[in-house]
Design a protein around this motif. Structure first.
Motif: not given
Length: 103
Positions: A1-6, A94-95, A98-100
Motif C-alpha cells: 500500500m502506498l503511503t505518504h509522510s506527513f 493513505v490518500r 487530502k492533506y495538501r
C-alpha cells in the motif's frame, strides 16, 4: 500500500481557545482538523479554564512545512499566557492529497 509522510500536530488547550486556534490552523495551511474534549492534569495540576481539568485536543495532519508554521504560531501566541501544549508526530497516511492544499 502506498503511503505518504506527513506530520500530526496535536494541540491541547483551554476550550475557550478552540475557535481561535482552529481558525488559525486553516489560515496557516491545514486542510482540516479534529477536536476532542478531554480532561487530565499536567505539570501545573489544575487548568485555568472555567471547568478545572477540561480541555480540548486539536489534531491536524499537515506537510512538515505547515507543521512548523503552526507550532511557531502556537508557541508565540499562547504559551506565555494560556494552558497550551503542542507536539508533533510523524505519520504515514493513505490518500496524501487530502492533506495538501492545491497550489
Amino acid at each position: 500500500m502506498l503511503t505518504h509522510s506527513f506530520k500530526l500536530v496535536t494541540i491541547i488547550a483551554e476550550p475557550v481557545l478552540e475557535p481561535r486556534i482552529t481558525t488559525e490552523l486553516r489560515r496557516l495551511g491545514a486542510t482540516g482538523f479534529t477536536v476532542v474534549e478531554g480532561r487530565g492534569q499536567g505539570s501545573r495540576a489544575l487548568h485555568a479554564a472555567e471547568i478545572p481539568g477540561i480541555n480540548v485536543r486539536i489534531e491536524t495532519i499537515v506537510p512538515p512545512e505547515v507543521a512548523d508554521r503552526i507550532v511557531e504560531y502556537i508557541s508565540k501566541q499562547y504559551f506565555a499566557d494560556y494552558e497550551v501544549i503542542a507536539y508533533l508526530s510523524d505519520v504515514q497516511v493513505v490518500r496524501g492529497e487530502k492533506y495538501r492544499r492545491a497550489p
